[in-house]
Design a protein around this motif. Structure first.
Motif, short mmCIF file in Angstrom:
data_model
loop_
_atom_site.label_atom_id
_atom_site.label_comp_id
_atom_site.label_asym_id
_atom_site.label_seq_id
_atom_site.Cartn_x
_atom_site.Cartn_y
_atom_site.Cartn_z
N ILE A 156 24.92 -12.32 -36.14
CA ILE A 156 24.88 -10.97 -35.61
C ILE A 156 26.06 -10.13 -36.08
CG2 ILE A 156 25.99 -11.74 -33.47
CD1 ILE A 156 24.40 -9.53 -32.03
N ARG A 157 25.75 -8.91 -36.44
CA ARG A 157 26.77 -7.89 -36.67
C ARG A 157 26.46 -6.81 -35.65
NH1 ARG A 157 27.43 -2.83 -38.80
NH2 ARG A 157 25.23 -2.81 -39.34
N ALA A 158 27.39 -6.55 -34.75
CA ALA A 158 27.12 -5.62 -33.65
C ALA A 158 28.29 -4.67 -33.45
CB ALA A 158 26.87 -6.39 -32.36
N SER A 159 28.00 -3.59 -32.74
CA SER A 159 29.07 -2.68 -32.36
C SER A 159 30.07 -3.46 -31.51
CB SER A 159 28.50 -1.51 -31.54
OG SER A 159 28.03 -1.97 -30.28
N GLU A 160 31.28 -2.97 -31.45
CA GLU A 160 32.33 -3.66 -30.70
C GLU A 160 31.94 -3.86 -29.23
OE1 GLU A 160 36.91 -2.71 -29.46
OE2 GLU A 160 36.28 -2.14 -31.48
N LYS A 161 31.36 -2.85 -28.63
CA LYS A 161 30.97 -2.91 -27.23
C LYS A 161 29.87 -3.96 -27.01
CE LYS A 161 29.29 0.03 -23.48
NZ LYS A 161 28.89 1.40 -23.12
#
Length: 78
Positions: free
Chosen positions: A25-30
């Motif tokens: 997964i590559r996700a937003s920081e939040k």
């Protein structure tokens, strides 16, 4: 919501109910922070052995929008 999306992705990928998976997964920081806080629960519910956090999207990944937070997710059978 993330668990539901992973379960749907498993189904769309024609995985068996008992298949163990790995998630990249590559996700937003939040969103990444929320996933890390719930990681044990997510792993149990989705039969995931490992979650790998990436800085770039994997080829073939699917993009999720969860409450305006984006994630690129790839699942593989173990």
């Amino acid at each position: 919501e993330f668990v539901n999306r992973i379960q749907n992705l498993r189904k769309d990928s024609k995985f068996e109910v008992t298949d163990r998976i790995e998630i990249s997964i590559r996700a937003s920081e939040k969103l990444e922070s929320a996933i890390k806080q719930m990681e044990d629960y997510i792993k149990t519910e989705t039969l995931t052995k490992n979650i790998t956090y990436k800085t770039a999207a994997d080829s073939g990944s699917v993009q999720f929008d969860i409450e305006n937070e984006l994630a690129d997710v790839l699942i593989n059978k173990v």
